[in-house]
Design a protein around this motif. Sequence first.
Motif, short mmCIF file in Angstrom:
data_model
loop_
_atom_site.label_atom_id
_atom_site.label_comp_id
_atom_site.label_asym_id
_atom_site.label_seq_id
_atom_site.Cartn_x
_atom_site.Cartn_y
_atom_site.Cartn_z
N ALA A 133 53.70 47.45 -49.33
CA ALA A 133 52.94 48.71 -48.51
C ALA A 133 52.96 48.69 -47.17
O ALA A 133 53.10 49.57 -46.43
CB ALA A 133 51.42 48.82 -49.14
N CYS A 134 52.93 47.29 -46.80
CA CYS A 134 52.69 47.09 -45.27
C CYS A 134 54.24 47.40 -44.72
O CYS A 134 54.51 47.75 -43.59
CB CYS A 134 52.46 45.49 -44.96
N GLU A 135 55.19 46.71 -45.44
CA GLU A 135 56.70 46.98 -45.24
C GLU A 135 56.98 48.59 -44.92
O GLU A 135 57.68 49.04 -44.16
CB GLU A 135 57.61 46.36 -46.18
N ALA A 136 56.78 49.47 -45.95
CA ALA A 136 56.94 50.64 -46.04
C ALA A 136 56.32 51.38 -44.98
O ALA A 136 56.87 52.21 -44.13
CB ALA A 136 56.41 51.41 -47.31
N THR A 137 55.10 51.16 -44.48
CA THR A 137 54.40 51.54 -43.26
C THR A 137 54.95 51.01 -41.97
O THR A 137 55.26 52.01 -41.03
CB THR A 137 53.13 51.12 -43.32
N TRP A 138 55.42 49.96 -41.94
CA TRP A 138 56.38 49.33 -40.78
C TRP A 138 57.68 50.42 -40.51
O TRP A 138 58.03 50.87 -39.66
CB TRP A 138 56.92 48.14 -40.91
N HIS A 139 58.28 50.73 -41.87
CA HIS A 139 59.48 51.57 -41.82
C HIS A 139 59.29 52.93 -41.50
O HIS A 139 60.09 53.70 -40.74
CB HIS A 139 60.17 51.59 -43.24
N LYS A 140 58.09 53.25 -41.50
CA LYS A 140 57.47 54.72 -41.00
C LYS A 140 57.51 54.62 -39.67
O LYS A 140 57.01 55.61 -39.08
CB LYS A 140 56.45 55.20 -41.90
N GLY A 141 57.34 53.83 -38.85
CA GLY A 141 57.46 53.77 -37.52
C GLY A 141 56.22 53.01 -36.52
O GLY A 141 55.93 53.08 -35.60
N HIS A 142 55.42 52.28 -37.78
CA HIS A 142 54.33 51.40 -37.13
C HIS A 142 54.76 50.24 -36.62
O HIS A 142 55.77 49.52 -36.92
CB HIS A 142 53.25 51.72 -38.14
N SER A 143 53.57 49.38 -35.92
CA SER A 143 54.17 48.06 -35.26
C SER A 143 54.13 47.12 -36.38
O SER A 143 53.47 46.86 -37.36
CB SER A 143 52.88 47.83 -34.35
N LEU A 144 55.30 46.00 -36.28
CA LEU A 144 55.55 45.12 -37.17
C LEU A 144 54.38 44.15 -37.10
O LEU A 144 54.00 43.59 -38.15
CB LEU A 144 57.02 44.30 -36.78
N ALA A 145 53.89 44.02 -36.01
CA ALA A 145 52.55 43.06 -35.99
C ALA A 145 51.53 43.17 -36.59
O ALA A 145 50.75 42.74 -37.17
CB ALA A 145 52.30 42.87 -34.25
N GLN A 146 51.08 44.72 -36.78
CA GLN A 146 49.98 45.12 -37.40
C GLN A 146 50.19 45.65 -38.72
O GLN A 146 49.30 46.11 -39.23
CB GLN A 146 49.51 46.30 -36.56
N THR A 147 51.60 45.54 -39.36
CA THR A 147 51.71 45.52 -40.69
C THR A 147 52.21 44.60 -41.63
O THR A 147 51.21 43.67 -42.01
CB THR A 147 52.85 47.00 -40.82
N VAL A 148 53.43 44.33 -41.62
CA VAL A 148 53.89 43.03 -42.23
C VAL A 148 53.23 41.73 -41.74
O VAL A 148 52.94 40.93 -42.60
CB VAL A 148 55.40 43.32 -42.21
N PHE A 149 53.26 41.66 -40.55
CA PHE A 149 52.64 40.34 -39.86
C PHE A 149 51.32 40.48 -39.64
O PHE A 149 50.86 39.57 -39.07
CB PHE A 149 53.62 40.10 -38.74
N SER A 150 50.51 41.23 -40.42
CA SER A 150 49.28 41.32 -40.43
C SER A 150 48.85 39.99 -41.68
O SER A 150 47.83 39.68 -41.85
CB SER A 150 48.63 42.52 -40.80
N CYS A 151 49.82 39.73 -42.32
CA CYS A 151 49.69 38.55 -43.39
C CYS A 151 49.62 37.26 -42.61
O CYS A 151 50.67 36.73 -42.10
CB CYS A 151 50.76 38.85 -44.59
N ILE A 152 48.56 36.65 -42.80
CA ILE A 152 48.43 35.19 -42.14
C ILE A 152 49.29 34.27 -42.81
O ILE A 152 49.93 33.29 -42.09
CB ILE A 152 46.82 34.93 -42.41
N TYR A 153 49.73 34.36 -44.06
CA TYR A 153 50.73 33.29 -44.57
C TYR A 153 51.90 33.50 -44.02
O TYR A 153 52.67 32.64 -43.77
CB TYR A 153 50.85 33.57 -46.32
N LEU A 154 52.47 34.72 -43.25
CA LEU A 154 53.82 35.11 -42.67
C LEU A 154 53.73 34.26 -41.24
O LEU A 154 54.68 33.70 -40.83
CB LEU A 154 54.16 36.30 -42.59
N LEU A 155 52.36 34.16 -40.80
CA LEU A 155 52.25 33.78 -39.30
C LEU A 155 52.27 32.25 -39.33
O LEU A 155 52.55 31.55 -38.37
CB LEU A 155 51.12 34.16 -38.85
#
Length: 724
Positions: A110-132
């Motif tokens: 869901a975060c990835e689709a939101t990012w593709h729609k033009g939102h910030s990568l930092a606040q979508t996909v990389f809101s996942c602490i495991y990725l950070l």
Amino acid sequence: MADDAAAEVSVPERTSIPSGDDSVWADVSPLFESACKDLQDGELIHGDNFNLFAAMSALEIMDPKMDSGIVCKYYSIDEAIENGAAPVPISINKTVDVQCTIDIMDHLLACEATWHKGHSLAQTVFSCIYLLRPDRTSSHALLHSYCRVIRATCKAVISVVSDARTHEEDDLFTMAYGLPLDGDGDEKCLSLLNAVEETISRQLRACKAPSSRRRVLEEMEPLQTNLDLEEGYCKALLCRLRFRKHFYHVLTSMRRPQGRGLELARKHIATCISELDCIYRSSDFLRSSACGTSEDGIEDRTTASGCQPIGFDASLNCRLSAPTPPRAIKILSWKKAIEYFVKLLHDLDIICSYSLDPSLEGVLQFVVQFQKSQPDLVARAHLQLLLVQDGKLYGRESMFAVITRAAVLPEVAKNHDVQKNEYFVQLGQLVINTLKILCTNAAWQRRKLGKMLQDWRVIYVQLELAFRKEFGEVSSIPEDENVCVKIFQHILLWVEEQTYWIASRFLILGFELELYSPSEYCMVYWYIYVVLIKLSEKTHLKMAAKNDTGKRKGKKKRDSPKDVAREYRIPPAVLFLQCQICLAEGLTMMLAALRNEHMILQSRNPFNTEQERFFQHFELLQKACIPDHVSFHSFRESTTYARLSTLVMYNYFKDAQRIAKEAKSSFSNDPHKLAELRKIEQVAEHNSIALHVISRVGALDPTLKASFEFSHHPYFATAVVKRS
């Protein structure tokens, strides 16, 4: 606002509040409220350190929509980890651990689709602490492999969009903000994913073998403790892992040069769509096995189970969202995310199934047709990178070769030394820029096409001057004596044709973007009509030049009557334009007649005149002199005396129907052109009937009014007659 409208209010001078633990903050709301009551309309507070400019430039704080810093729970990744926001393992209970891992996978989708729609990568996909913190998940093979492939996928998508430069004006999509996109070992993400997939596949096979089920499960460590749920969880995990693997393969295959990976990409796309269907169907099992899940608001949930995912904090990276103020982002629901990826994959499949037509006309037709489905950014970026590679079409043919083919020149012309002329080099770059612009979103595309029209006009003038300087007047040169002359003449004609095609595209996009009000339809259709007239003229001349070349090659001594008839036959491309011309002219005159006889419902615009609106809509066309000698006054002269009685005598819509019917036989192998002709026929038929009704009944019934809607065609309107 005028200076005399401002009320001077005495503001006591004060020093700024010092920062630190001893700072005292006071509520100034009562002061502002009392000041507001004293102010009259048109007045504002003005002080030495507060004026209108400062007020307009101020950032609104304490509103979650405008100031996402207000909702911060943690102020650093380490603080979040210390407070148990992203535990590894997620739970000591293996069943809960698997459930939560699936929830993380779904929320990331869901975060990835939101990012593709033009939102910030930092606040979508990389809101996942495991990725950070990539290294923290190394002990959890399932989560670790999934996080790695997510990072690799994000990197691949950013690379595509950055290289294509099709991203929107704010450039938010491609900004990585220093996020850990390049984790150590991410290049081996697929090998890790394959190993985990194989382990779960063995587990699933064991679950499906009832006779040896207990013995095999004793030998293998199960995913979780509840054996009755083992098969369901294995299936749910496998489809998610396989989707990730094949989607990554799609991205890498489509980046292969010269379209060599398109066939392979299609196979992976088909698998991705199949796995997405399995993911969607797994939701019933996951909801039933999740404890304490409420059905309320399930449509807005970001996971298949409906549970809140662990390990996410959207506000954690809000300070990395520069250069814009942080915004609160609403993540797409899980169902909408799946719908987005299904559409994305279908769009990518259309690109992969494209035959790589070597003709520029075919390329332009494909891009325009593709844009009708309103593809998102990622699909458009892939299309652009396929079309233009290393300054060549598909990375195969030079732009000069493409242009000579489009200008219906003989094949040998593409190797002529004239291609080294600086103006032909500039023309090639202009064609490349046009293809890139056509792959952008509709608003950006229209704006850029409008500005580019002047470039096309300039290059035409430069080529014409270069031609005259080299060869003198056209009339003094026998065409057969110089191939270079023929190249110049054909390409000059093609440049004019292409310029008018871009102008027509610019006008049509205005309908898609809903830029025209009903009261402006008359001037818009009039402008479309005059542009299409010129486009038809240039297309006809180009086709005639082609036939003339073919005739000279044949060197026939005597033409038979059949050959003469065939020579005078109107080319299908011109017929196609002619039925559009008749429809545009018919709509222009119908709208003008209805306006002149006060039989159309339209609201007056109090802010600007009709002439001002004409200039606002067509300023870029007017600056480029497209067409020559066309102005608001020529529009008014053409429409001022239009009357319904005249229209009935000469029915443009009948002509549009007749020509469309005649043109159909020439496009039996082109489904898109056939569909367009059918739509034109429908609009022409309905408008012809509406015109007949208005002319017969309108004079007797003053309550009869006409309005227009786009029920049969996206930009040719259909008249609707009703009593007001």
